[in-house]
Design a protein around this motif. Structure first.
Motif, mmCIF file in Angstrom:
data_model
loop_
_atom_site.group_PDB
_atom_site.id
_atom_site.type_symbol
_atom_site.label_atom_id
_atom_site.label_comp_id
_atom_site.label_asym_id
_atom_site.label_seq_id
_atom_site.Cartn_x
_atom_site.Cartn_y
_atom_site.Cartn_z
ATOM 1 N N ILE A 228 -52.532 74.943 -132.360
ATOM 2 C CA ILE A 228 -52.209 74.085 -131.078
ATOM 3 C C ILE A 228 -50.592 75.708 -130.366
ATOM 4 C CG2 ILE A 228 -50.543 72.280 -130.240
ATOM 5 C CD1 ILE A 228 -51.452 70.683 -132.341
ATOM 6 N N ARG A 229 -50.449 75.706 -131.464
ATOM 7 C CA ARG A 229 -49.554 76.737 -131.085
ATOM 8 C C ARG A 229 -49.538 78.260 -130.237
ATOM 9 N NH1 ARG A 229 -44.630 78.097 -135.075
ATOM 10 N NH2 ARG A 229 -46.557 78.144 -136.365
ATOM 11 N N ALA A 230 -50.932 78.295 -130.755
ATOM 12 C CA ALA A 230 -51.984 79.612 -129.687
ATOM 13 C C ALA A 230 -52.968 79.603 -128.879
ATOM 14 C CB ALA A 230 -53.088 80.223 -131.749
ATOM 15 N N CYS A 231 -53.452 78.213 -129.376
ATOM 16 C CA CYS A 231 -53.539 77.855 -127.716
ATOM 17 C C CYS A 231 -52.311 77.285 -126.262
ATOM 18 C CB CYS A 231 -53.860 75.873 -127.981
ATOM 19 S SG CYS A 231 -55.534 76.098 -128.844
ATOM 20 N N LEU A 232 -51.309 77.553 -127.296
ATOM 21 C CA LEU A 232 -50.018 77.484 -126.379
ATOM 22 C C LEU A 232 -49.349 78.273 -125.841
ATOM 23 C CD1 LEU A 232 -47.624 73.953 -127.025
ATOM 24 C CD2 LEU A 232 -49.112 74.672 -125.622
ATOM 25 N N VAL A 233 -49.948 80.073 -126.326
ATOM 26 C CA VAL A 233 -49.728 80.948 -126.561
ATOM 27 C C VAL A 233 -50.548 81.529 -125.584
ATOM 28 C CG1 VAL A 233 -48.853 83.174 -126.891
ATOM 29 C CG2 VAL A 233 -47.469 81.603 -128.118
ATOM 30 N N LEU A 234 -51.619 81.047 -125.273
ATOM 31 C CA LEU A 234 -52.426 81.368 -124.409
ATOM 32 C C LEU A 234 -52.574 80.836 -123.052
ATOM 33 C CD1 LEU A 234 -56.200 81.905 -126.684
ATOM 34 C CD2 LEU A 234 -54.391 83.275 -125.998
ATOM 35 N N GLN B 170 -44.003 75.695 -115.304
ATOM 36 C CA GLN B 170 -44.651 75.516 -115.769
ATOM 37 C C GLN B 170 -44.536 76.552 -117.401
ATOM 38 O OE1 GLN B 170 -47.913 77.542 -113.502
ATOM 39 N NE2 GLN B 170 -48.839 75.049 -112.818
ATOM 40 N N ILE B 171 -44.307 78.009 -116.680
ATOM 41 C CA ILE B 171 -43.345 78.343 -118.612
ATOM 42 C C ILE B 171 -42.149 77.682 -119.063
ATOM 43 C CG2 ILE B 171 -42.686 80.076 -119.050
ATOM 44 C CD1 ILE B 171 -43.524 81.903 -116.631
ATOM 45 N N TYR B 172 -41.941 77.243 -118.071
ATOM 46 C CA TYR B 172 -40.214 76.047 -119.537
ATOM 47 C C TYR B 172 -41.372 75.500 -119.459
ATOM 48 C CZ TYR B 172 -37.005 77.875 -116.464
ATOM 49 O OH TYR B 172 -35.949 78.875 -115.819
ATOM 50 N N LEU B 173 -42.123 74.445 -119.658
ATOM 51 C CA LEU B 173 -42.819 73.301 -120.223
ATOM 52 C C LEU B 173 -43.735 73.973 -120.895
ATOM 53 C CD1 LEU B 173 -44.811 70.930 -116.996
ATOM 54 C CD2 LEU B 173 -42.200 70.734 -118.310
ATOM 55 N N ILE B 174 -44.093 74.918 -121.598
ATOM 56 C CA ILE B 174 -44.913 75.823 -122.268
ATOM 57 C C ILE B 174 -44.697 76.481 -123.531
ATOM 58 C CG2 ILE B 174 -46.771 77.272 -122.799
ATOM 59 C CD1 ILE B 174 -47.832 77.624 -119.877
ATOM 60 N N ALA C 220 -48.524 88.227 -124.904
ATOM 61 C CA ALA C 220 -48.977 87.612 -124.833
ATOM 62 C C ALA C 220 -50.145 87.411 -125.588
ATOM 63 C CB ALA C 220 -49.582 86.342 -123.637
ATOM 64 N N ALA C 221 -50.953 88.184 -125.715
ATOM 65 C CA ALA C 221 -51.982 87.973 -126.040
ATOM 66 C C ALA C 221 -51.765 88.192 -128.307
ATOM 67 C CB ALA C 221 -54.092 88.984 -126.179
ATOM 68 N N ARG C 222 -50.872 88.695 -128.187
ATOM 69 C CA ARG C 222 -50.807 89.173 -129.158
ATOM 70 C C ARG C 222 -49.462 88.418 -130.267
ATOM 71 N NH1 ARG C 222 -45.724 91.271 -131.645
ATOM 72 N NH2 ARG C 222 -46.269 93.047 -133.802
ATOM 73 N N GLY C 223 -49.220 88.182 -129.095
ATOM 74 C CA GLY C 223 -48.612 86.561 -130.133
ATOM 75 C C GLY C 223 -49.595 85.787 -130.237
ATOM 76 N N ALA C 224 -50.722 85.167 -129.621
ATOM 77 C CA ALA C 224 -51.682 84.602 -130.309
ATOM 78 C C ALA C 224 -52.272 84.878 -130.988
ATOM 79 C CB ALA C 224 -52.957 84.120 -128.840
#
Length: 211
Positions: free
Chosen positions: A108-114, A124-128, A191-195
């Motif tokens: 789920i966290r990987a999807c949220l980072v993407l 939108q950034i705040y919510l993610i 962001a890709a690195r985070g995912a």
């Protein structure tokens, strides 16, 4: 009599107290397969988490020309759910199977980072980030249970110290990265690195946890 002899001899036949095992060293703790995989996953995960957060702050500051209040809101959106849900998440994690909790939270966290790629506004950034923090609040207790389950009691101090040291090291290195030029790093790369760190963490957790 025989009974009197048994009573008189009883104090002299006391069992020798058991000597507790010596505390395990860092090397011995990392020699445990599950702990080693959890530690490696945490190593990649923490660096990715901090870089992803600071990348968002960089975008809000330099590309969206956010005010000081808006930039502070990024950190609040990420940290506030941890403060609120942290004391409660452990109650639920104790009732859930550990391995599905670890795997699903990382996925789920990987999807949220993407999803940060598609974020076009500050809200939108705040919510993610808030959603990412909510899921993370359940991951940490599950990881703690994993360590307690697979590491002997005499190795828990070393195991917890290793995890804490990773967190401090990742924070220090990422602060240095921010100070030396993170605003110059493209946000999509970070962001890709985070995912990818989330997916790498997902693989290691899935391989290392048996239940």
């Amino acid at each position: 009599s025989w009974e009197l002899g048994v009573i008189m001899d009883a104090p002299f036949r006391m069992t020798t107290p058991t000597i507790p095992p010596a505390p395990m060293t860092f090397r011995e703790v990392l020699g445990l397969t599950v702990m080693r995989r959890v530690w490696y996953a945490q190593l990649v995960s923490l660096f990715g988490d901090f870089l992803a957060l600071f990348a968002v702050i960089s975008v809000v500051t330099y590309r969206m020309n956010g005010s000081e209040t808006q930039v502070t809101g990024v950190s609040i959106a990420y940290m506030a759910p941890l403060v609120v849900l942290g004391p409660l998440s452990g109650v639920f994690v104790d009732r859930w199977p550990i391995k599905p909790t670890l795997v699903s939270s990382d996925l789920i966290r990987a999807c949220l980072v993407l999803l940060l790629f598609a974020a076009g506004s500050l809200w939108q950034i705040y919510l993610i980030l808030a959603a990412l923090s909510c899921v993370s609040s359940f991951f940490a207790p599950a990881q703690s249970v994993t360590i307690r389950t697979h590491v002997p009691a005499n190795g828990l101090i070393s195991a917890n110290a290793l995890i804490s040291a990773l967190s401090l090291a990742a924070h220090a290195v990422d602060q240095l990265a921010v100070a030396t030029g993170l605003p110059l790093v493209p946000s999509t790369v970070t962001a890709a690195r985070g995912a990818m760190t989330r997916l790498g963490d997902l693989y290691a957790q899935g391989q290392g946890v048996e239940r």
